[in-house]
Scaffold this motif. Structure first.
Motif, PDB file in Angstrom:
ATOM      1  N   THR A  24       0.826  -1.211   0.000  1.00  0.00           N
ATOM      2  CA  THR A  24       0.000   0.000   0.000  1.00  0.00           C
ATOM      3  C   THR A  24       0.860   1.260   0.000  1.00  0.00           C
ATOM      4  O   THR A  24       0.403   2.339   0.373  1.00  0.00           O
ATOM      5  CB  THR A  24      -0.938   0.022   1.216  1.00  0.00           C
ATOM      6  OG1 THR A  24      -0.154  -0.084   2.420  1.00  0.00           O
ATOM      7  CG2 THR A  24      -1.929  -1.126   1.171  1.00  0.00           C
ATOM      8  N   GLY A  25       2.128   1.118  -0.430  1.00  0.00           N
ATOM      9  CA  GLY A  25       3.055   2.237  -0.407  1.00  0.00           C
ATOM     10  C   GLY A  25       2.885   3.178  -1.581  1.00  0.00           C
ATOM     11  O   GLY A  25       2.084   2.957  -2.496  1.00  0.00           O
ATOM     12  N   VAL A  26       3.681   4.258  -1.566  1.00  0.00           N
ATOM     13  CA  VAL A  26       3.633   5.270  -2.621  1.00  0.00           C
ATOM     14  C   VAL A  26       5.039   5.516  -3.144  1.00  0.00           C
ATOM     15  O   VAL A  26       6.006   5.549  -2.371  1.00  0.00           O
ATOM     16  CB  VAL A  26       3.006   6.588  -2.104  1.00  0.00           C
ATOM     17  CG1 VAL A  26       3.767   7.126  -0.898  1.00  0.00           C
ATOM     18  CG2 VAL A  26       2.948   7.641  -3.202  1.00  0.00           C
ATOM     19  N   LEU A  27       5.159   5.641  -4.464  1.00  0.00           N
ATOM     20  CA  LEU A  27       6.443   5.914  -5.111  1.00  0.00           C
ATOM     21  C   LEU A  27       6.296   7.152  -5.977  1.00  0.00           C
ATOM     22  O   LEU A  27       5.317   7.293  -6.714  1.00  0.00           O
ATOM     23  CB  LEU A  27       6.869   4.714  -5.961  1.00  0.00           C
ATOM     24  CG  LEU A  27       8.202   4.812  -6.715  1.00  0.00           C
ATOM     25  CD1 LEU A  27       8.873   3.446  -6.803  1.00  0.00           C
ATOM     26  CD2 LEU A  27       8.017   5.396  -8.119  1.00  0.00           C
ATOM     27  N   VAL A  28       7.272   8.055  -5.874  1.00  0.00           N
ATOM     28  CA  VAL A  28       7.285   9.284  -6.672  1.00  0.00           C
ATOM     29  C   VAL A  28       8.600   9.334  -7.434  1.00  0.00           C
ATOM     30  O   VAL A  28       9.671   9.166  -6.838  1.00  0.00           O
ATOM     31  CB  VAL A  28       7.117  10.530  -5.781  1.00  0.00           C
ATOM     32  CG1 VAL A  28       7.253  11.805  -6.617  1.00  0.00           C
ATOM     33  CG2 VAL A  28       5.767  10.514  -5.071  1.00  0.00           C
ATOM     34  N   ALA A  29       8.524   9.557  -8.751  1.00  0.00           N
ATOM     35  CA  ALA A  29       9.732   9.519  -9.565  1.00  0.00           C
ATOM     36  C   ALA A  29       9.513  10.221 -10.894  1.00  0.00           C
ATOM     37  O   ALA A  29       8.396  10.234 -11.421  1.00  0.00           O
ATOM     38  CB  ALA A  29      10.153   8.072  -9.817  1.00  0.00           C
ATOM     39  N   PRO A  30      10.592  10.765 -11.479  1.00  0.00           N
ATOM     40  CA  PRO A  30      10.529  11.234 -12.869  1.00  0.00           C
ATOM     41  C   PRO A  30      10.770  10.060 -13.799  1.00  0.00           C
ATOM     42  O   PRO A  30      11.602   9.193 -13.521  1.00  0.00           O
ATOM     43  CB  PRO A  30      11.675  12.246 -12.940  1.00  0.00           C
ATOM     44  CG  PRO A  30      12.681  11.725 -11.952  1.00  0.00           C
ATOM     45  CD  PRO A  30      11.901  11.042 -10.858  1.00  0.00           C
ATOM     46  N   VAL A  31      10.033   9.999 -14.898  1.00  0.00           N
ATOM     47  CA  VAL A  31      10.252   8.961 -15.903  1.00  0.00           C
ATOM     48  C   VAL A  31      10.246   9.601 -17.284  1.00  0.00           C
ATOM     49  O   VAL A  31       9.612  10.640 -17.499  1.00  0.00           O
ATOM     50  CB  VAL A  31       9.182   7.842 -15.840  1.00  0.00           C
ATOM     51  CG1 VAL A  31       9.284   7.058 -14.549  1.00  0.00           C
ATOM     52  CG2 VAL A  31       7.789   8.402 -16.022  1.00  0.00           C
ATOM     53  N   GLY A  32      10.971   8.958 -18.229  1.00  0.00           N
ATOM     54  CA  GLY A  32      10.981   9.459 -19.591  1.00  0.00           C
ATOM     55  C   GLY A  32      12.380   9.745 -20.088  1.00  0.00           C
ATOM     56  O   GLY A  32      13.369   9.556 -19.387  1.00  0.00           O
ATOM     57  N   SER A  33      12.444  10.229 -21.315  1.00  0.00           N
ATOM     58  CA  SER A  33      13.713  10.580 -21.948  1.00  0.00           C
ATOM     59  C   SER A  33      14.172  11.942 -21.459  1.00  0.00           C
ATOM     60  O   SER A  33      13.380  12.704 -20.898  1.00  0.00           O
ATOM     61  CB  SER A  33      13.540  10.606 -23.461  1.00  0.00           C
ATOM     62  OG  SER A  33      12.653  11.654 -23.836  1.00  0.00           O
ATOM     63  N   PRO A  34      15.448  12.299 -21.687  1.00  0.00           N
ATOM     64  CA  PRO A  34      15.935  13.604 -21.227  1.00  0.00           C
ATOM     65  C   PRO A  34      15.112  14.787 -21.732  1.00  0.00           C
ATOM     66  O   PRO A  34      15.022  15.813 -21.063  1.00  0.00           O
ATOM     67  CB  PRO A  34      17.368  13.648 -21.772  1.00  0.00           C
ATOM     68  CG  PRO A  34      17.776  12.213 -21.837  1.00  0.00           C
ATOM     69  CD  PRO A  34      16.536  11.465 -22.235  1.00  0.00           C
ATOM     70  N   SER A  35      14.494  14.659 -22.896  1.00  0.00           N
ATOM     71  CA  SER A  35      13.731  15.766 -23.471  1.00  0.00           C
ATOM     72  C   SER A  35      12.229  15.709 -23.153  1.00  0.00           C
ATOM     73  O   SER A  35      11.488  16.625 -23.501  1.00  0.00           O
ATOM     74  CB  SER A  35      13.915  15.789 -24.994  1.00  0.00           C
ATOM     75  OG  SER A  35      13.436  14.591 -25.578  1.00  0.00           O
ATOM     76  N   ASN A  36      11.800  14.645 -22.508  1.00  0.00           N
ATOM     77  CA  ASN A  36      10.369  14.485 -22.252  1.00  0.00           C
ATOM     78  C   ASN A  36      10.156  13.665 -20.986  1.00  0.00           C
ATOM     79  O   ASN A  36       9.907  12.458 -21.037  1.00  0.00           O
ATOM     80  CB  ASN A  36       9.685  13.824 -23.447  1.00  0.00           C
ATOM     81  CG  ASN A  36       8.180  13.747 -23.284  1.00  0.00           C
ATOM     82  OD1 ASN A  36       7.580  14.518 -22.540  1.00  0.00           O
ATOM     83  ND2 ASN A  36       7.558  12.800 -23.975  1.00  0.00           N
TER      84      ASN A  36
END
Length: 231
Positions: A187-199
């Protein structure tokens, strides 16, 4: 009130690093949509200039990312605030406090220090040994003993301490590493950036308790790449 407040000595500064400069940054974050007052107060009281080279001190409380060496950056304060706020928000919209948080990418240590003032335990992994050495020194100077750090490949997470109530990634890959996601509580939460360097997009994933995850997009962001190995 934050869980682990910094000592009064950490609040000292003058000119562009004064409390007035920090207050202006806090107001800017609020104007730009940060709602959790706990997060705003911690950002206001955290000496960001301690986490960058002295030559950049005059820019410490600007709402911008800054270089910290080794091709890495200290994130924009708004991004740090939004990621922290996103970790603390419960599914019902109320405020919460995860007990045990894993950070992938210690960098300067700034995000870990912000988290450590709000949650009981922070575990942080950094692949670049010199950056981790500097961050550990800052943790000691600020008197924060609820941060544990490790020099390792962040894509492996910290399996010995899993599961975690929350996980935060401070570098962007095309996807969340399976080894890291496996260490999130059901039931946890994960926060992260995803994608290519330009998007790149900042996402939040919540476990539904049944082995699946609910994903939402939070904002467009720009982070350094998530790399494997150690250095």
């Amino acid at each position: 009130m934050n869980v682990h407040p910094l000592p009064p000595s950490a609040l000292k500064g003058e000119g562009m690093t004064s409390q007035r400069a920090r207050d202006r940054l806090a107001m800017k974050l609020k104007d730009e949509g940060i709602r959790d007052q706990r997060v705003i107060d911690v950002i206001r009281n955290t000496p960001r200039h301690h986490f960058i080279d002295q030559a950049l001190h005059s820019r410490a409380y600007e709402n911008t990312a800054l270089p910290i060496g080794h091709g890495q950056t200290i994130s924009q304060p708004w991004v740090v605030a939004r990621m922290t706020e996103a970790l603390l928000e419960r599914p019902d919209g109320k405020q919460g406090v995860p007990q045990k948080v894993l950070e992938i990418g210690t960098g300067s240590g700034y995000q870990a220090v912000v988290l450590a003032q709000l949650v009981p335990q922070v575990f942080t992994v950094e692949r670049i040994e010199e950056l981790l050495r500097q961050a550990r020194r800052r943790f000691r100077q600020l008197g924060l003993n609820n941060i544990r750090s490790r020099h390792d490949d962040g894509k492996l997470g910290w399996p010995d301490e899993a599961p975690f109530d929350a996980i935060i990634l401070t570098a962007a890959g095309d996807a969340i590493p399976h080894a890291v996601l496996d260490q999130l509580s059901p039931t946890g939460v994960l926060v992260a950036p995803v994608g290519s360097p330009s998007n790149q997009t900042l996402i939040r994933m919540r476990g539904d308790g049944q082995g699946d995850f609910i994903q939402e997009e939070l904002a467009a962001v720009s982070f350094v790449p998530l790399l494997g190995g150690i250095g």
